[in-house]
Design an enzyme around this catalytic site. Structure first.
Site, PDB file in Angstrom:
ATOM      1  N   ALA A  90       0.844  -1.201   0.000  1.00  0.00           N
ATOM      2  CA  ALA A  90       0.000   0.000   0.000  1.00  0.00           C
ATOM      3  C   ALA A  90       0.876   1.247   0.000  1.00  0.00           C
ATOM      4  O   ALA A  90       2.046   1.198   0.382  1.00  0.00           O
ATOM      5  CB  ALA A  90      -0.890  -0.015   1.228  1.00  0.00           C
ATOM      6  N   GLY A 136      -0.097  -5.417   0.355  1.00  0.00           N
ATOM      7  CA  GLY A 136      -1.270  -5.278  -0.515  1.00  0.00           C
ATOM      8  C   GLY A 136      -1.068  -5.911  -1.877  1.00  0.00           C
ATOM      9  O   GLY A 136      -2.022  -6.391  -2.506  1.00  0.00           O
ATOM     10  N   GLU A 139      -1.846  -9.434  -1.544  1.00  0.00           N
ATOM     11  CA  GLU A 139      -3.294  -9.591  -1.343  1.00  0.00           C
ATOM     12  C   GLU A 139      -4.046  -9.522  -2.671  1.00  0.00           C
ATOM     13  O   GLU A 139      -5.026 -10.234  -2.879  1.00  0.00           O
ATOM     14  CB  GLU A 139      -3.792  -8.528  -0.359  1.00  0.00           C
ATOM     15  CG  GLU A 139      -3.243  -8.801   1.048  1.00  0.00           C
ATOM     16  CD  GLU A 139      -3.587  -7.737   2.067  1.00  0.00           C
ATOM     17  OE1 GLU A 139      -4.453  -7.984   2.909  1.00  0.00           O
ATOM     18  OE2 GLU A 139      -2.979  -6.648   2.027  1.00  0.00           O
ATOM     19  N   GLU A 159       3.502  -5.831   6.990  1.00  0.00           N
ATOM     20  CA  GLU A 159       2.664  -4.869   7.731  1.00  0.00           C
ATOM     21  C   GLU A 159       2.981  -4.809   9.219  1.00  0.00           C
ATOM     22  O   GLU A 159       2.863  -3.746   9.838  1.00  0.00           O
ATOM     23  CB  GLU A 159       1.170  -5.222   7.568  1.00  0.00           C
ATOM     24  CG  GLU A 159       0.598  -4.905   6.210  1.00  0.00           C
ATOM     25  CD  GLU A 159       0.787  -6.036   5.205  1.00  0.00           C
ATOM     26  OE1 GLU A 159       0.135  -5.983   4.156  1.00  0.00           O
ATOM     27  OE2 GLU A 159       1.573  -6.964   5.465  1.00  0.00           O
TER      28      GLU A 159
END
Length: 698
Positions: A90, A136, A139, A159
């Protein structure tokens, strides 16, 4: 042309499907279709060297998916057009300063909807992954039906390093696909794995070379690739009773690494999985709320700040390193480890010493280090080839940079300089790894003092990222620029400091360690003193740290700083001198304050009944560090408060979740810190007097 060269070149050019039209309706994506009717969606974030997921990227991604849904191609390939990798996670900029969990949850819900949209497409989807695929990015890949990794790709969920857990559906999709004992371990530690390991875990379906991508994509989309499926063990581990047992074990492992009150993210992830692991829908929903709650914690906001401090310090290094050959003089613990690290980063290093034994020891330690940090045996061999034992010191003639790491004695260093300066090539830089001698004293005998800088590394060199780049008022500016670029090129973080006793880090650490000695003098149990520091969040207590560094070195630095700063420092107890005289120097001799076995301090636990850690103990240890940092700013030793915080975190391991000694003081309240220091000064002496610089930090 040689077939090996052809292969290497072929592997460097990314297979990106049909050539996209120049007038793409998207800013960050390109959408094309090949002869088999397969859509290729290429992610190429505008104005960035790596792909990251921001709000506007996710909106555009969703719009592209809507187009794909209506056009119904035969399949969809998702790929990055960036050579650096798939998606680095992200966009962390969007996390900074978040204070309201509801706002965060609303934004996360919108991003979840995009990833759910990808997963729900009624056509075969495949992610082709090269380079880094993190957070991300992983993901997004997990929402595709198949994943193909290019050899050399790296996967992970970092994260937790930001005080968070995955927030784009990863907690649910990863634990459903890969056995939770392994998938949870990866999310809880933030470790990365390579493509082969990802394949063996069932995270990716195939590992291939770039030149075989077209074939692999066809196999994946047209049903010829055997897809990784969750096995019986994975399904069993997600049953409620088993989850309960595994979660208990995970919590006790997490507690060994980090306490819940300082680092809530691992525990939130374990709770999330234990409660919802049986239902993907429940887990996806609960993940959003849990992620939003973590995002607004002081821990996450401070760790996100630390992430940016690292980026800022990397930028300070600049680019364009011209140093190819480094000559290190002194193969002791520091010199040998500096040489090993630099050679491991791809530069040629000659290592000189008066005796052969230290050089042999340094090469042996280098081999052990490379075994841990370099994956391919051929690359370990190459790194060892670049580390050249140099008994005669001939490397001086060809070196672009000479690093002197001999013992901290002014006359000895000056004698070394007299021997090497005439043999240095004209453009070479002379650097000293001194931790205590001001450069003004070292330069007095040099013919070209403008080419002398300090490059002060921290022990252990392979773990602590900071290097203090020390200047004196007669420096050539270009030399400093080159020194900063060199530090960046060897994957270290430079802190520009002006020469002054102890520079920044040692000057700030010394009162911390000496105060612990004064507390010992007051008959406070050494385990209690160390526990106080660890409770605050330090990686180890000051007594254990003194043993690690070496009590002789602590004594030398303390004496040197006292000559300059006098009563601003705690007094050195006489028994410490006796200990050093007896040869009880800490870890290196096997005995200091603790007895050391196999590199670890032997500690008996504190008795259940008896004195406990008090706030005053913690304040006595940690507030003088903040006070010195304020003084260093006021004196212009360092000119950037953020860099001061970064230096203390990356050079000493100062509690990262507190964001550094200055950030801690601001968070706690400058008024509160100053009045606490005044109170300590009244009770314990003038060494706690608040520095005048606090006025400008408010």
């Amino acid at each position: 042309m040689d077939s090996k060269i052809m292969t290497a070149l072929g592997d460097r050019v990314l297979e990106l499907g049909p050539k996209p039209a120049t007038d793409s309706p998207y800013k960050h994506f390109k959408l094309t279709r090949d002869d088999d009717g397969v859509a290729w969606l290429l992610f190429d974030r505008a104005g960035a060297s790596a792909n990251t997921l921001s709000s506007d990227v996710m909106e555009e991604f969703d719009a592209a998916l809507a187009v794909i849904e209506t056009e119904r191609p035969a399949g969809l390939v998702i790929r990055s057009a960036k050579p650096s990798g798939f998606i680095a996670g992200a966009d962390v900029n969007e996390f900074l300063g978040a204070t309201d969990p509801e706002t965060v949850e609303t934004r996360i819900r919108a991003a979840h909807a995009v990833v759910d949209h990808l997963e729900a497409l009624k056509l075969p989807t495949v992610a082709v992954i090269h380079g880094f695929c993190l957070g991300g990015g992983l993901e997004v890949a997990l929402a595709c039906q198949s994943r193909i990794a290019i050899d050399g790709a790296r996967f992970g969920f970092p994260e937790v390093m930001l005080g968070l857990h995955p927030g784009l559906g990863g907690t649910a999709r990863f634990t459903a696909l890969v056995n939770p004992t392994q998938s949870m371990a990866l999310m809880l530690t933030g470790r990365t794995i390579d493509a082969r390991r990802a394949k063996s875990l069932g995270l990716v379906d195939a590992v291939t070379q770039e030149r075989h991508v077209r074939g692999a994509v066809k196999d994946a989309l047209f049903g010829r690739l055997k897809r990784a499926r969750p096995g019986l063990l994975t399904r069993a581990a997600n049953f409620a009773p088993v989850r309960g047992l595994l979660a208990k074990r995970m919590r006790s492992e997490a507690a060994k690494a980090a306490p819940r009150e300082h680092y809530p993210a691992p525990y939130a992830l374990i709770d999330l999985w234990e409660t919802n692991g049986g239902s993907k829908a429940a887990m996806l929903k609960a993940e959003q709320a849990s992620f939003a709650r973590l995002m607004v914690t002081p821990t996450a906001q401070n760790l996100i700040r630390v992430f940016f401090l690292r980026e800022q310090m990397k930028k300070a290094a600049g680019s364009g390193n011209d140093i190819r050959h480094v000559h290190v003089i002194g193969a002791g613990a520091m010199g040998g480890d500096i040489a090993a690290w630099v050679a491991g980063q791809g530069l040629r290093v000659s290592l000189a010493d008066m005796k052969a034994e230290p050089i042999a020891g340094a090469v042996k330690r280098a081999a052990e280090l490379y075994g841990k940090i370099i994956r391919k045996p051929t690359e370990v061999r190459d790194a060892l080839d670049r580390l050249i034992p140099d008994m005669d010191g001939e490397g001086v003639r060809n070196a672009d940079l000479i690093i002197e790491a001999v013992p901290e004695k002014l006359e000895l260093k000056q004698k070394v300089y007299a021997g090497i300066e005439p043999r240095m090539k004209p453009g070479a830089i002379l650097a000293t790894n001194t931790s205590s001698i001001p450069l003004q004293d070292l330069r007095t005998t040099l013919a070209r003092p403008e080419r002398l800088v300090g490059l002060h590394f921290f022990n252990p060199v392979s773990r602590l990222q900071l290097v203090e780049v020390v200047s004196h008022d007669g420096n050539d500016a270009q030399v400093l620029t080159e020194a900063l670029a060199f530090v960046g090129a060897i994957d270290r973080l430079p802190l520009p400091v002006k020469s002054s006793p102890g520079f920044l880090v040692n000057r700030a650490l010394t009162p911390y360690m000496l105060e612990a000695m004064v507390m010992l003098d007051e008959k406070i149990d050494q385990r209690l003193i160390d526990t106080a520091a660890v409770q605050f969040g330090m990686p180890m207590g000051p007594i254990e740290l003194a043993d690690q560094v070496g009590l002789d070195i602590c004594l030398d630095v303390g004496d040197m700083l006292r000559t300059k700063f006098g009563d601003l420092l705690p007094p050195t107890p006489a028994w410490l001198r006796d200990k050093v005289a007896k040869g009880e120097l800490g870890r290196k001799t096997g005995k200091g304050f603790y007895t050391w076995k196999d590199g670890k301090a032997e500690k008996t636990p504190l008795p259940e009944t008896g004195p406990r850690v008090t706030d005053q103990m913690i304040d006595r240890l940690v507030l003088p560090m903040s006070n010195v940092c304020v003084a260093a700013l006021r004196e212009g030793i360092v000119d950037d408060p953020d860099a001061v915080d970064g230096a203390m975190i990356f050079g000493t391991g100062y509690a990262p979740f507190r964001g550094g000694p200055l950030n801690y003081a601001r968070t706690r309240g400058v008024e509160n810190v100053v009045s606490t220091l005044r109170g300590l000064a009244e009770r314990f002496g003038g060494r706690f007097t608040p520095d005048p610089g606090w006025d400008s930090l408010r």
